[in-house]
Design a protein around this motif. Sequence first.
Motif, PDB file in Angstrom:
ATOM      1  N   ILE A   1       0.853  -1.185   0.000  1.00  0.00           N
ATOM      2  CA  ILE A   1       0.000   0.000   0.000  1.00  0.00           C
ATOM      3  C   ILE A   1       0.890   1.236   0.000  1.00  0.00           C
ATOM      4  N   ASP A   2       0.522   2.236  -0.805  1.00  0.00           N
ATOM      5  CA  ASP A   2       1.250   3.500  -0.779  1.00  0.00           C
ATOM      6  C   ASP A   2       0.363   4.583  -0.154  1.00  0.00           C
TER       7      ASP A   2
ATOM      8  N   LEU B   1      -1.320   7.041  -1.464  1.00  0.00           N
ATOM      9  CA  LEU B   1      -2.614   7.246  -2.131  1.00  0.00           C
ATOM     10  C   LEU B   1      -3.611   6.155  -1.741  1.00  0.00           C
ATOM     11  N   ASP B   2      -3.144   4.904  -1.716  1.00  0.00           N
ATOM     12  CA  ASP B   2      -4.025   3.813  -1.297  1.00  0.00           C
ATOM     13  C   ASP B   2      -4.534   4.072   0.120  1.00  0.00           C
ATOM     14  N   ARG B   3      -3.632   4.509   0.997  1.00  0.00           N
ATOM     15  CA  ARG B   3      -4.022   4.767   2.385  1.00  0.00           C
ATOM     16  C   ARG B   3      -5.077   5.869   2.450  1.00  0.00           C
ATOM     17  N   LYS B   4      -4.912   6.916   1.642  1.00  0.00           N
ATOM     18  CA  LYS B   4      -5.915   7.989   1.610  1.00  0.00           C
ATOM     19  C   LYS B   4      -7.256   7.451   1.108  1.00  0.00           C
ATOM     20  N   ILE B   5      -7.198   6.639   0.065  1.00  0.00           N
ATOM     21  CA  ILE B   5      -8.430   6.043  -0.476  1.00  0.00           C
ATOM     22  C   ILE B   5      -9.113   5.193   0.586  1.00  0.00           C
ATOM     23  N   LEU B   6      -8.337   4.374   1.283  1.00  0.00           N
ATOM     24  CA  LEU B   6      -8.907   3.520   2.332  1.00  0.00           C
ATOM     25  C   LEU B   6      -9.549   4.347   3.441  1.00  0.00           C
TER      26      LEU B   6
ATOM     27  N   VAL C   1      -7.487  -6.411   0.958  1.00  0.00           N
ATOM     28  CA  VAL C   1      -7.392  -5.308   1.915  1.00  0.00           C
ATOM     29  C   VAL C   1      -8.809  -4.822   2.245  1.00  0.00           C
ATOM     30  N   ILE C   2      -9.606  -4.625   1.212  1.00  0.00           N
ATOM     31  CA  ILE C   2     -11.026  -4.292   1.390  1.00  0.00           C
ATOM     32  C   ILE C   2     -11.777  -5.618   1.356  1.00  0.00           C
TER      33      ILE C   2
ATOM     34  N   LEU D   1       4.230   1.540   4.274  1.00  0.00           N
ATOM     35  CA  LEU D   1       3.966   2.102   2.954  1.00  0.00           C
ATOM     36  C   LEU D   1       5.057   1.723   1.956  1.00  0.00           C
ATOM     37  N   GLU D   2       4.593   1.369   0.757  1.00  0.00           N
ATOM     38  CA  GLU D   2       5.494   1.153  -0.366  1.00  0.00           C
ATOM     39  C   GLU D   2       5.936   2.533  -0.846  1.00  0.00           C
TER      40      GLU D   2
END
Length: 162
Positions: free
Chosen positions: A2-3, A5-10, A47-48, A155-156
């Motif tokens: 997860i980077d 942006l992914d974390r923000k989306i989550l 993840v989801i 984070l990646e």
Amino acid sequence: MIDRLDRKILQILQEDATIPVAEIGRRVGLSTTPCWRRIQKLEEDGVILRRVAVLDPRKVNAKVTVFVSITTSQHNEEWLKRFAEVIRDVPEVVEFYRMSGQVDYLLRVVVPDIEAYDAFYKRLISRIDIADVSSAFAMEQIKYATALPLNYVPLEKDKGVA
């Protein structure tokens, strides 16, 4: 991995999974298609797990929360499998944990009232041998969250995206 942006989306999806992908993308600085691809990948990677509606317990007559501590003299895989099957069939049990320490299992049970809890209790003890059951009724819910903390996610390195 997860980077950022992914974390923000989550984080956005944990707050409200009904937000349109275009709006999520706008909030994180992506166009709709790349944002949708990221969400699909998070789902594919597990993840989801699912997207659900969080209900108001009072409006669906499940306003009493009971924490049920269970100890057993049975500490074998067969008993645990049977107990798990019993619990899976009981909709009032919304959380079920195997514990360390003095208590073997902890259940979170939601019911309309004490009478409904008593009926649940009688069904439970009729279906499985339990050494001790202790119930604690929640008087007030002070905090309830379905969102997991994301600040611990390793984070990646970002893929060239701010």
